[in-house]
Write a protein that holds these residues in place. Structure first.
Motif, PDB file in Angstrom:
ATOM      1  N   GLN A 131       0.862  -1.190   0.000  1.00  0.00           N
ATOM      2  CA  GLN A 131       0.000   0.000   0.000  1.00  0.00           C
ATOM      3  C   GLN A 131       0.890   1.229   0.000  1.00  0.00           C
ATOM      4  O   GLN A 131       1.694   1.435   0.912  1.00  0.00           O
ATOM      5  N   VAL A 132       0.751   2.048  -1.044  1.00  0.00           N
ATOM      6  CA  VAL A 132       1.616   3.212  -1.197  1.00  0.00           C
ATOM      7  C   VAL A 132       0.751   4.441  -1.429  1.00  0.00           C
ATOM      8  O   VAL A 132      -0.327   4.376  -2.031  1.00  0.00           O
ATOM      9  N   SER A 133       1.248   5.562  -0.950  1.00  0.00           N
ATOM     10  CA  SER A 133       0.555   6.838  -1.148  1.00  0.00           C
ATOM     11  C   SER A 133       1.111   7.597  -2.348  1.00  0.00           C
ATOM     12  O   SER A 133       0.413   8.427  -2.938  1.00  0.00           O
ATOM     13  N   ARG A 134       2.367   7.314  -2.703  1.00  0.00           N
ATOM     14  CA  ARG A 134       2.978   8.017  -3.826  1.00  0.00           C
ATOM     15  C   ARG A 134       3.995   7.106  -4.485  1.00  0.00           C
ATOM     16  O   ARG A 134       4.733   6.390  -3.807  1.00  0.00           O
ATOM     17  N   LEU A 135       4.010   7.109  -5.807  1.00  0.00           N
ATOM     18  CA  LEU A 135       4.972   6.321  -6.578  1.00  0.00           C
ATOM     19  C   LEU A 135       5.866   7.269  -7.362  1.00  0.00           C
ATOM     20  O   LEU A 135       5.372   8.138  -8.093  1.00  0.00           O
ATOM     21  N   THR A 136       7.157   7.113  -7.206  1.00  0.00           N
ATOM     22  CA  THR A 136       8.087   7.861  -8.059  1.00  0.00           C
ATOM     23  C   THR A 136       8.195   7.163  -9.401  1.00  0.00           C
ATOM     24  O   THR A 136       7.739   6.028  -9.583  1.00  0.00           O
ATOM     25  N   ASP A 137       8.848   7.831 -10.344  1.00  0.00           N
ATOM     26  CA  ASP A 137       8.862   7.327 -11.715  1.00  0.00           C
ATOM     27  C   ASP A 137       9.507   5.944 -11.833  1.00  0.00           C
ATOM     28  O   ASP A 137       9.091   5.123 -12.647  1.00  0.00           O
ATOM     29  N   ALA A 138      10.543   5.664 -11.039  1.00  0.00           N
ATOM     30  CA  ALA A 138      11.273   4.399 -11.179  1.00  0.00           C
ATOM     31  C   ALA A 138      11.023   3.441 -10.022  1.00  0.00           C
ATOM     32  O   ALA A 138      11.709   2.425  -9.916  1.00  0.00           O
ATOM     33  N   ALA A 139      10.048   3.745  -9.165  1.00  0.00           N
ATOM     34  CA  ALA A 139       9.855   2.924  -7.961  1.00  0.00           C
ATOM     35  C   ALA A 139       9.510   1.483  -8.302  1.00  0.00           C
ATOM     36  O   ALA A 139       9.984   0.546  -7.653  1.00  0.00           O
ATOM     37  N   LEU A 140       8.689   1.266  -9.320  1.00  0.00           N
ATOM     38  CA  LEU A 140       8.268  -0.091  -9.645  1.00  0.00           C
ATOM     39  C   LEU A 140       9.399  -0.913 -10.255  1.00  0.00           C
ATOM     40  O   LEU A 140       9.429  -2.133 -10.125  1.00  0.00           O
ATOM     41  N   TYR A 141      10.332  -0.272 -10.920  1.00  0.00           N
ATOM     42  CA  TYR A 141      11.408  -1.004 -11.600  1.00  0.00           C
ATOM     43  C   TYR A 141      12.399  -1.601 -10.602  1.00  0.00           C
ATOM     44  O   TYR A 141      13.027  -2.621 -10.891  1.00  0.00           O
ATOM     45  N   TYR A 142      12.551  -0.973  -9.444  1.00  0.00           N
ATOM     46  CA  TYR A 142      13.594  -1.389  -8.510  1.00  0.00           C
ATOM     47  C   TYR A 142      13.034  -2.228  -7.364  1.00  0.00           C
ATOM     48  O   TYR A 142      13.604  -2.254  -6.284  1.00  0.00           O
ATOM     49  N   GLN A 143      11.947  -2.933  -7.613  1.00  0.00           N
ATOM     50  CA  GLN A 143      11.425  -3.843  -6.597  1.00  0.00           C
ATOM     51  C   GLN A 143      12.364  -5.029  -6.411  1.00  0.00           C
ATOM     52  O   GLN A 143      13.085  -5.428  -7.337  1.00  0.00           O
ATOM     53  N   GLU A 144      12.355  -5.590  -5.202  1.00  0.00           N
ATOM     54  CA  GLU A 144      13.164  -6.778  -4.957  1.00  0.00           C
ATOM     55  C   GLU A 144      12.696  -7.924  -5.838  1.00  0.00           C
ATOM     56  O   GLU A 144      11.571  -7.936  -6.335  1.00  0.00           O
ATOM     57  N   ASN A 145      13.566  -8.919  -5.997  1.00  0.00           N
ATOM     58  CA  ASN A 145      13.226 -10.087  -6.805  1.00  0.00           C
ATOM     59  C   ASN A 145      11.996 -10.775  -6.206  1.00  0.00           C
ATOM     60  O   ASN A 145      12.009 -11.215  -5.074  1.00  0.00           O
ATOM     61  N   GLY A 146      10.913 -10.841  -6.976  1.00  0.00           N
ATOM     62  CA  GLY A 146       9.672 -11.413  -6.478  1.00  0.00           C
ATOM     63  C   GLY A 146       8.849 -10.446  -5.658  1.00  0.00           C
ATOM     64  O   GLY A 146       7.830 -10.837  -5.094  1.00  0.00           O
ATOM     65  N   GLY A 147       9.257  -9.173  -5.590  1.00  0.00           N
ATOM     66  CA  GLY A 147       8.551  -8.218  -4.751  1.00  0.00           C
ATOM     67  C   GLY A 147       7.174  -7.865  -5.257  1.00  0.00           C
ATOM     68  O   GLY A 147       6.324  -7.406  -4.483  1.00  0.00           O
ATOM     69  N   LEU A 148       6.917  -8.020  -6.560  1.00  0.00           N
ATOM     70  CA  LEU A 148       5.592  -7.728  -7.119  1.00  0.00           C
ATOM     71  C   LEU A 148       4.782  -8.979  -7.414  1.00  0.00           C
ATOM     72  O   LEU A 148       3.577  -8.886  -7.628  1.00  0.00           O
ATOM     73  N   SER A 149       5.423 -10.119  -7.444  1.00  0.00           N
ATOM     74  CA  SER A 149       4.762 -11.353  -7.881  1.00  0.00           C
ATOM     75  C   SER A 149       3.615 -11.714  -6.942  1.00  0.00           C
ATOM     76  O   SER A 149       3.810 -11.905  -5.746  1.00  0.00           O
ATOM     77  N   HIS A 150       2.418 -11.784  -7.541  1.00  0.00           N
ATOM     78  CA  HIS A 150       1.191 -12.176  -6.818  1.00  0.00           C
ATOM     79  C   HIS A 150       0.950 -11.293  -5.591  1.00  0.00           C
ATOM     80  O   HIS A 150       0.536 -11.768  -4.543  1.00  0.00           O
ATOM     81  N   LYS A 151       1.229 -10.013  -5.737  1.00  0.00           N
ATOM     82  CA  LYS A 151       0.981  -9.050  -4.671  1.00  0.00           C
ATOM     83  C   LYS A 151      -0.233  -8.182  -5.035  1.00  0.00           C
ATOM     84  O   LYS A 151      -0.630  -8.080  -6.194  1.00  0.00           O
ATOM     85  N   LEU A 152      -0.806  -7.558  -4.006  1.00  0.00           N
ATOM     86  CA  LEU A 152      -1.854  -6.557  -4.190  1.00  0.00           C
ATOM     87  C   LEU A 152      -1.233  -5.187  -3.992  1.00  0.00           C
ATOM     88  O   LEU A 152      -0.777  -4.855  -2.897  1.00  0.00           O
ATOM     89  N   LEU A 153      -1.189  -4.391  -5.050  1.00  0.00           N
ATOM     90  CA  LEU A 153      -0.663  -3.032  -5.004  1.00  0.00           C
ATOM     91  C   LEU A 153      -1.845  -2.081  -4.843  1.00  0.00           C
ATOM     92  O   LEU A 153      -2.712  -1.990  -5.726  1.00  0.00           O
ATOM     93  N   LEU A 154      -1.901  -1.401  -3.714  1.00  0.00           N
ATOM     94  CA  LEU A 154      -3.004  -0.494  -3.421  1.00  0.00           C
ATOM     95  C   LEU A 154      -2.485   0.940  -3.455  1.00  0.00           C
ATOM     96  O   LEU A 154      -1.652   1.329  -2.635  1.00  0.00           O
ATOM     97  N   LEU A 155      -2.978   1.709  -4.429  1.00  0.00           N
ATOM     98  CA  LEU A 155      -2.584   3.111  -4.588  1.00  0.00           C
ATOM     99  C   LEU A 155      -3.665   3.977  -3.954  1.00  0.00           C
ATOM    100  O   LEU A 155      -4.830   3.946  -4.384  1.00  0.00           O
ATOM    101  N   ASP A 156      -3.289   4.739  -2.942  1.00  0.00           N
ATOM    102  CA  ASP A 156      -4.282   5.530  -2.227  1.00  0.00           C
ATOM    103  C   ASP A 156      -4.997   6.530  -3.135  1.00  0.00           C
ATOM    104  O   ASP A 156      -6.207   6.676  -3.093  1.00  0.00           O
ATOM    105  N   GLU A 157      -4.258   7.230  -3.971  1.00  0.00           N
ATOM    106  CA  GLU A 157      -4.832   8.211  -4.890  1.00  0.00           C
ATOM    107  C   GLU A 157      -4.135   8.075  -6.233  1.00  0.00           C
ATOM    108  O   GLU A 157      -2.918   8.208  -6.311  1.00  0.00           O
ATOM    109  N   ALA A 158      -4.906   7.818  -7.285  1.00  0.00           N
ATOM    110  CA  ALA A 158      -4.309   7.651  -8.609  1.00  0.00           C
ATOM    111  C   ALA A 158      -4.332   8.935  -9.426  1.00  0.00           C
ATOM    112  O   ALA A 158      -3.701   8.997 -10.482  1.00  0.00           O
ATOM    113  N   ASP A 159      -5.040   9.951  -8.967  1.00  0.00           N
ATOM    114  CA  ASP A 159      -5.140  11.168  -9.769  1.00  0.00           C
ATOM    115  C   ASP A 159      -3.811  11.906  -9.862  1.00  0.00           C
ATOM    116  O   ASP A 159      -3.593  12.675 -10.793  1.00  0.00           O
ATOM    117  N   GLY A 160      -2.925  11.699  -8.890  1.00  0.00           N
ATOM    118  CA  GLY A 160      -1.663  12.429  -8.905  1.00  0.00           C
ATOM    119  C   GLY A 160      -0.509  11.663  -9.521  1.00  0.00           C
ATOM    120  O   GLY A 160       0.646  12.075  -9.381  1.00  0.00           O
TER     121      GLY A 160
END
Length: 1024
Positions: free
Chosen positions: A706-735
């Motif tokens: 669960q994140v409130s803000r994502l920087t431009d490269a935040a998703l690229y530098y996830q740990e190995n398996g850090g996104l696999s079968h996870k639920l990514l909850l973005l508090d506000e997508a308008d920004g």
């Protein structure tokens, strides 16, 4: 003994030992042979203490230590070359025993097999390595010599085998002239020696026979080729006759299956299901046992005459030889409530045959009776038991013999029984039973029919019934319970139990327990994708997949026997089938194989997790049985989705049942290969984040980001398996920035993100291109006030928030109710219990593929390009529903089979979004368009619209109107300064409100695809 090697001027190394005696002990031969001979001696000594190498040989069927000694087999270990100096290491490298990437080859796990020249059998000329992984074998030195016993020169017949296991099995069977030819190139120097002997070439494959015969050159014509089976006893009669072997000598006796509590449980479950059949009811009538309370207390079941055809293999073999068809089954339980025995009462008008599974009864019949009463009536006749129940007595306990009563007397005492009344229709027959309870310290009374049946005429006692005093008739050829419990392979005569009580007290039977050896990882070949495990004397070789697939190839080796199969290790029925077949072939008990397969799956998952840099979820390992049971009760409930909605309501999310279900299914879909993305659509201040926060609380923390803000490269530098079968909850997508929007779109479409960048981290600062990758799949939930980037929004299921005044009033009431409850948020309160239960439920859901067998019968709108993605999301909801209900759905291997109930769930949830009339419209624009059409409004100002929808604010109206004008549903000329702006509904807007539904075509219904007519004629049984 320290070894030194001096290099002579002619560059030929010379072995020099510390003492003259040791130096003289080695024969004068090429110096590398002296080194090999010494290594063979040290390796042979290491085998004495290396249990892993010994178990490897035993699992291959080479069980005789004399064979190990004669072939001078050895093991590795760190002490094998502990005293080598640098010159010795250099020499090892020169002859191939030391390699840069492997090290000292002979020191690894496995078996070392020395080879010799048969003309000088004391001189080792080479080494062969036998490794645990699939028993691979090859020369680790230059090919030279054969592996054989020292006295090989004295045998007139030589049997040449191309496999170490085959050669040693033949030697173990008495073929003393058996030798191993690892490489056919070694035969050319030995042809003069072989020409003086009778030759036989053996192999498991025709190609191996051809290679051996070709290497014999002029001697090939005189050599007898024999193709043998891995299990020598299964080879042809002609081949065995040539070798002088008999099939009886080679084939082990077929293992007799032990009593398995799991099989007893399955048998009892099956019997209970057959009790309601006409045959089962007739059997109850035979004994007068058709009384619901009696059936429930003794948990009766019925085995029809053809019951064996409905059982699995282990249970069939467990009951082989026992004539128990058309019988009532009465289970016996141990103190833990596990079925350990049963009494089988043959249903016949005459006769009283009853059979137990053991020479002496195990467990206790109807243990609930012992704890329900402090005064009980005991009998050893099932008919009399039924008669007593008919007379109104409910405290009647049935024993199978005096020995059965003696074993359970202590249990009765601990349960609070004080008075035992022995029902004696023939008192002299029950003196022994009464004495048993007297000796145990109970108050005992002998009852006759006048005491137990005061108002009924005593029934006539048939001659056959008199014999029921000792009605449990065991098979006398079975072993006592203290030994492994084995059943006979053929029916044995039934011996009547003695009437008198035994003079010597019978010792209580041994508990049916098995010590399950722990799995030990022997070798993991990452390149071949194989792992070898040892469990006692058994060896498992299992495929390690690159993904999370549970359909694996498993090989079990034990005592030279091998069973191999590919099956889904995660499916209980397939594990049981493999265990049954493997037990027959390898003589390993089923009770050992089945739990080891579960451990094997966990071990393989651990290897995969270690490779991916992540660890297994420890929460399941520490899960309490009560928590698991509570979660499974919800997961198996028919109204599962309604219960989830109710829990969310209790947590404070009122109304919006469709939104609850969509977001919960989207969160669960993270376990699918193509998860659902969803976005809550609402105006500012509508409280759209409340629902997302509740979904996040119900998700296990290890699966949530669960994140409130994502920087431009935040998703690229996830740990190995850090996104696999996870639920990514973005508090506000308008920004979200444009770069993040692009990354999210690619992540949804491709399931992974890749980034190439310049890297200056080299030792000299060189610039290199480095590529990093973050892999999904990942489910995404977010909320927006209408400002989410359109291309990203088109990839999400749009979930509108109810902004009506009635919904607002409900929310206020819920907030007041929760704040008025002081225990709501306390530790251990209802809120924490709901959250903990849902986290356990989600942990118990296994990530698995879903198949929709009726997918081709779905009729879906296809008038807009938008319908392509809507159709994909619709199928995703069906899969998510099946995944959520996986404990209620059929499985085809490891695949969950969706049903039409999942289709119905998806249709109800997204019906509003599947309308042809509102192509490309968001929820707010659709709602406003429907309102204008339904009210007949064709021209309106902002003030008019506010009166029609007072719960909307000005920003919500602007968002909806902007979208409707962009798609030409509404036109509006600029009003100018001081003028009210008017909005006009175009005629086509009203005409486009007709909806096109989604339905499931019936089987056989014609469908038009691309101008051609097709018919779906698939069977209904194939559609789930």
């Amino acid at each position: 003994m320290a070894l030194h090697i001096d290099i002579q001027p002619d560059d030929e190394p010379l072995v020099v030992l510390d003492s003259a005696a040791e130096e003289a002990a080695l024969i004068s031969a090429p110096n590398h042979d002296n080194l090999l001979t010494m290594l063979a001696s040290v390796s042979t000594a290491a085998l004495v203490t290396d249990t892993a190498a010994q178990d490897l040989l035993r699992s291959a069927g080479v069980t005789d230590p004399a064979v190990w000694s004669d072939f001078r087999l050895g093991a590795g270990g760190p002490t094998l070359a502990a005293n080598f100096d640098p010159s010795a290491w250099a020499h090892c490298k020169a002859i191939g025993l030391r390699k840069q990437a492997v090290g000292f080859i002979l020191a690894g796990a496995g078996v070392n097999i020395p080879t010799v020249d048969p003309r000088e059998p004391n001189r080792v000329v080479g080494f062969i390595r036998l490794t645990p992984a699939q028993f691979k074998h090859q020369f680790c030195t230059a090919p030279a010599g054969i592996a054989c016993a020292p006295e090989i020169a004295s045998h007139p017949r030589i049997v040449l085998a191309d496999s170490p296991i085959l050669a040693m099995k033949l030697y173990q069977a008495g073929i003393r002239g058996a030798v191993l030819v690892e490489d056919t190139a070694v035969l050319a120097p030995l042809l003069p020696w072989l020409s003086e002997r009778q030759l036989v070439v053996v192999s498991h494959k025709k190609h191996g026979l051809q290679l051996l015969r070709s290497a014999l050159g002029p001697l090939a014509g005189s050599a007898t080729p024999l193709q043998l089976q891995g299990e020598l006893g299964l080879s042809s009669d002609e081949a065995l006759a040539v070798l002088g072997l008999s099939r009886e000598q080679l084939l082990p006796a077929e293992p007799k299956p032990p009593v398995d509590s799991r099989s007893l449980h399955h048998l009892h479950t099956y019997a209970q299901g057959r009790l309601a059949t006409p045959e089962g009811l007739a059997a109850l009538d035979t004994f007068g046992a058709n009384q619901p309370e009696l059936v429930a207390a003794y948990r009766l079941g019925y085995l029809p005459a053809d019951f064996r055809s409905a059982l699995d293999g282990p249970t069939k073999r467990m009951l082989s030889g026992l004539p128990i068809g058309n019988s009532l089954l009465i289970p016996a339980f141990d103190r833990d409530g596990v079925i350990v025995d049963c009494l089988l009462k043959y249903a016949a008008e005459t006769g009283s045959r009853a059979i137990g599974l053991f020479p002496e009864p195990q467990g206790m019949l109807a243990p609930v009776m012992a704890t329900a009463y402090d005064e009980i009536i005991v009998t050893t006749s099932f008919r009399r038991l039924c008669g007593l129940w008919q007379a109104g007595h409910r405290n009647v306990l049935l024993f199978r013999s005096d020995a059965d009563a003696q074993r359970n007397a202590e249990h009765l005492r601990e349960s609070g029984v004080k008075l035992v009344q022995v029902y004696a229709a023939m008192r002299e027959r029950f003196a022994g039973l009464a004495q048993v309870f007297r000796d145990a310290g109970f108050r005992v009374q002998l009852l006759g029919r006048e005491q137990v049946e005061p108002e009924q005429q005593a029934p006539v006692v048939e001659a056959a019934e008199v014999e029921e005093a000792a009605e449990v008739q065991p098979v006398p050829t079975m072993e006592p319970p203290s030994a492994p419990l084995i059943f006979p392979t053929a029916p044995a005569p039934l011996a009547a139990a003695p009437v008198e009580a035994a003079a010597v007290p019978v010792q209580p039977p041994a508990t049916l327990t098995f010590t399950i050896p722990a799995l030990e990882l022997v070798e993991h070949d990452d390149i071949a994708g194989l792992a070898t495990f040892k469990a006692g004397t058994a060896i498992y070789v299992v495929e390690v997949p690159w993904d999370s697939s549970t359909r694996l190839e498993v090989s079990l080796r034990h005592n030279g026997n091998v069973h191999r199969d590919r099956f889904d290790v995660a499916v209980e029925a397939q594990r049981r089938r493999f265990a049954s077949s493997a037990a027959l072939r390898t003589a390993v008990a089923v009770e050992l194989i089945e739990p080891q397969l579960i451990d094997l799956l966990d071990a393989v998952r651990a290897l995969i997790a270690a490779k991916e840099g992540r660890s297994l979820n420890p929460a399941l390992a520490n899960l309490l049985p009560s928590d698991r049971a509570a979660a499974m009760a919800v997961l198996t409930a028919p109204d599962l989705l309604e219960r989830i909605r109710l829990d969310l309501t209790n947590l404070g999310w009122v109304g919006e049942d469709d939104a609850k279900a969509i977001l919960y299914l989207a969160a669960i879909s993270r376990k699918l290969a193509n998860p659902i993305w969803a976005s809550l659509m609402a105006s500012s201040g509508a409280g759209k984040s409340h629902g997302l926060d509740l979904i996040a609380e119900l998700t296990p923390p290890e699966d949530l980001m669960q994140v409130s803000r994502l920087t431009d490269a935040a998703l690229y530098y996830q740990e190995n398996g850090g996104l696999s079968h996870k639920l990514l909850l973005l508090d506000e997508a308008d920004g979200l920035t444009p770069e993040v929007n692009v990354a999210l779109r690619v992540l949804k479409t491709r399931g992974a993100l890749s980034l190439s960048q310049a890297d200056r981290s080299g030792p000299k600062g060189q610039v290199r291109t480095k590529t990093i990758e973050a892999r999904g799949p990942v489910a995404v939930l977010t909320s927006t006030a209408g400002k989410l980037e359109p291309q990203l929004l088109s990839r999400c299921v749009e979930v509108p928030v109810d902004e009506s005044p009635a919904q607002t009033q409900s929310i206020l009431a819920a907030q007041q109710r929760l704040h008025a409850d002081p225990t709501w948020r306390n530790a251990g309160g209802r809120r924490e219990a709901i959250i903990a239960r849902h986290r356990t439920m989600q942990r118990l859901l296994v990530s698995a593929p879903v198949v929709i067998p009726f997918a081709e019968r779905i009729e879906f709108p296809a008038t807009s390009v938008r319908h392509r993605r809507e159709h994909e999301r619709f199928l995703g909801l069906i899969e998510a529903s099946a995944l959520l209900h996986q404990h209620q759905r059929l499985k085809d291997g490891g695949t969950i089979v969706a049903t039409e109930a999942d289709f119905t769930v998806a249709v109800r949830l997204v019906a509003r979004q599947l309308s042809d009339a509102h192509q490309g419209l968001g929820q707010q624009a659709r709602s406003l368009l429907d309102l204008l059409v339904s009210r007949g409004v064709t021209l309106a100002t902002m003030e008019d619209l506010a009166r029609l929808r007072p719960e909307w604010n000005r920003n919500t109206f602007r968002t909806a109107l902007k979208e409707l004008m962009a798609l030409d549903y509404i036109t509006s000329p600029c009003g100018g300064r001081g003028k009210r702006r008017e909005y006009r509904l175009v005629a086509s807007g009203a005409a486009m409100t007709a909806t096109a539904g989604v339905r499931l075509r019936q089987v056989g219904e014609l469908v038009e695809v691309g101008g051609a007519i097709f018919a779906d004629v698939s069977l209904e049984s194939a559609t789930g």
